[in-house]
Design a protein around this motif. Structure first.
Motif, mmCIF file in Angstrom:
data_model
loop_
_atom_site.group_PDB
_atom_site.id
_atom_site.type_symbol
_atom_site.label_atom_id
_atom_site.label_comp_id
_atom_site.label_asym_id
_atom_site.label_seq_id
_atom_site.Cartn_x
_atom_site.Cartn_y
_atom_site.Cartn_z
ATOM 1 N N THR A 167 0.827 -1.222 0.000
ATOM 2 C CA THR A 167 0.000 0.000 0.000
ATOM 3 C C THR A 167 0.858 1.267 0.000
ATOM 4 O O THR A 167 0.345 2.358 0.236
ATOM 5 N N ASP A 168 2.162 1.124 -0.265
ATOM 6 C CA ASP A 168 3.096 2.261 -0.214
ATOM 7 C C ASP A 168 3.114 2.919 1.169
ATOM 8 O O ASP A 168 3.380 4.120 1.302
ATOM 9 N N ASP A 196 1.366 2.940 -6.295
ATOM 10 C CA ASP A 196 0.707 4.132 -6.831
ATOM 11 C C ASP A 196 1.729 4.952 -7.607
ATOM 12 O O ASP A 196 2.699 5.474 -7.042
ATOM 13 N N ASP A 197 1.511 5.078 -8.918
ATOM 14 C CA ASP A 197 2.466 5.787 -9.776
ATOM 15 C C ASP A 197 2.182 7.285 -9.831
ATOM 16 O O ASP A 197 2.642 7.974 -10.727
ATOM 17 N N SER A 198 1.447 7.797 -8.876
ATOM 18 C CA SER A 198 1.133 9.232 -8.889
ATOM 19 C C SER A 198 2.324 10.046 -8.394
ATOM 20 O O SER A 198 3.185 9.549 -7.657
ATOM 21 N N SER A 201 2.438 10.264 -4.487
ATOM 22 C CA SER A 201 2.944 9.063 -3.840
ATOM 23 C C SER A 201 4.460 8.965 -3.969
ATOM 24 O O SER A 201 5.165 8.631 -3.006
ATOM 25 N N THR A 230 6.828 10.442 -14.263
ATOM 26 C CA THR A 230 6.333 10.711 -12.913
ATOM 27 C C THR A 230 7.473 11.181 -12.012
ATOM 28 O O THR A 230 7.324 12.140 -11.240
#
Length: 454
Positions: A167-168, A196-198, A201, A230
């Protein structure tokens, strides 16, 4: 260019360099899936015989993908040292193999001669080598690179600490990070694969690792392995990244499927040099793996070993800090069993070293492949004997985010002890200061993550 060989009274004729290169390859399920593998052992031996008699110039003068059609081909061709090429262009591939394996030839000579070869030539000589040949030849080459610290010295094996979390979670990631550090892992990079590649994050994970590194004055590098674009946005917004990562492939079309180009990678490198947090000069991290071009339907009928070599020609152009192949990760479609995984790991490591790049390996397998932990430990031993620059390690050898098996923190520590090697020099000094190492070996306190609890 003679593409014919007679063995046991049977004449084998190959239609092209592309065909003979594929059929000279050791057995790989990916080549079989692509319909380009040798049909019999005899045909494979005939193809190897043809390859052995080809000249270096034959391979360069018959490009598998023309430079007009592919930017990877253009980069590889453009980086050849013409003076050195002129010295070796009339050597047969068999003569090149003998030169590489000669006891009179060492690190300096191999790094020089490699500058006169294209990637396909390096792939060709690889096809003539046994596993032991690959171990011996790669072990001659020392590749040093510097980001925040310098890695690659003979007598050392560095490692990437991979504290992935499903979940990072920063707290979960830090728990794995502390565990790995307590075993002396992490001098090559603390590198996280994000779920999550946002941008937000990636920024969060970069800040968390950077803060921890600074708090404990750890001589290493951080990286979050999101898509290159990213990471670039995160850096532009002030995130502390020591290097930029990207998976790459051996054809322009396959790279396009990854959403990258040579121009984009050059832009990322420039950004890392100008706004990254490391001192450099090497600031790029690339990851590869046999079979990726076939999975992207961008292989052009070329075998996966040759395509992997082209990866390294592309990577070399950008002067990376580290490169690693993820051998055994893609699945049995490309590497079916333990024998193929071990062979691929040795091939990739040798080809990377012959390109003059700092080569590491993620020694791993997925649960649907015919391999197990003993097999990757065997490969770990072979690569340690080969002088591998770095190995990737995950908690207990089980990456709970990517869902595959790799080397564990204690596996890498055991390899270092077995081969009487150490982490990078600057990192070793820090480990001794922290009480994790003592007299060049793990101390009694090693493996205790409470070292990092204030």
């Amino acid at each position: 260019m003679n593409l014919q060989a007679t063995l046991g009274g049977i004449t084998y004729t190959f239609k092209s360099l592309k065909e003979v290169m594929a059929k000279a390859n050791e057995e790989k399920s990916g080549d079989r899936l692509a319909g380009i593998a040798a049909e019999t052992v005899q045909e494979r031996i005939a193809a190897k015989t043809v390859i052995s008699n080809l000249l270096v110039s034959d391979i360069r003068n018959n490009p598998l993908i023309p430079i007009e059609e592919d930017e990877v081909s253009r980069i590889i061709e453009g980086d050849i040292n013409e003076r050195i090429y002129a010295e070796i262009k009339n050597w047969s591939i068999a003569e090149l193999r003998e030169y590489i394996l000669s006891n009179r030839v060492g690190d300096r000579e191999l790094k020089r001669i490699s500058r006169g070869m294209n990637s396909e030539t390096i792939a060709a000589v690889t096809k003539l080598m046994s596993n032991l040949d690959l171990v011996q030849a790669a072990g001659k080459v020392e590749i040093l690179t510097t980001c925040n610290i310098t890695i690659g010295h003979k007598g050392t094996i560095s490692s990437r600490l991979q504290p992935n979390h499903p979940t990072d979670s920063v707290s979960g990631m830090l728990a794995s990070l502390k565990d790995g550090l307590s075993y002396g892992i992490g001098d090559a990079v603390i590198g996280i694969n994000p779920v999550d590649d946002s941008v937000e994050s990636v920024k969060r994970l970069l800040h968390a690792t950077s803060d921890f590194i600074n708090e404990w004055e750890i001589p290493t590098q951080n990286c979050v392995l999101a898509h290159v674009t990213t990471q670039m946005k995160a850096i532009e917004q002030g995130a502390p990244a020591d290097m930029i990562f990207q998976s790459i492939a051996g054809t322009e079309k396959a790279n396009r499927s990854f959403g990258i180009s040579a121009e984009l990678i050059a832009e990322a490198k420039d950004l890392a040099l100008k706004q990254g947090t490391s001192r450099g000069p090497q600031v790029m991290y690339f990851e590869t793996g046999q079979g990726s071009e076939l999975s992207a339907e961008s292989h052009y009928g070329i075998d996966q070993v040759t395509l992997e070599a082209r990866n390294y020609g592309f990577a070399k152009h950008f002067d990376p800090f580290i490169v690693n192949t993820v051998v055994g990760f893609i699945g049995p479609e490309y590497l079916y069993n333990n024998k193929q995984v071990i062979r691929a790991g040795l091939e990739d490591h040798f080809m990377g070293k012959m390109h003059g790049i700092p080569m590491g390996v993620d020694i791993c397998y997925t649960n649907h492949i015919k391999a197990d932990q003993n097999d990757i430990e065997d490969l770990g031993v072979l690569l340690s004997a080969s002088g591998v620059n770095f190995i990737i390690a995950a908690p207990m050898g089980d990456d709970v985010m990517l869902n595959y098996q790799s080397m564990s923190f204690h596996d890498v520590a055991t390899l270092l002890q077995t081969f009487q090697k150490t982490p990078a020099k600057e990192y070793l000094k820090w480990l001794e200061k922290m009480g994790i190492y003592e007299n060049g070996r793990l101390s009694e306190r090693a493996g205790d993550p409470t070292i990092f609890m204030r």
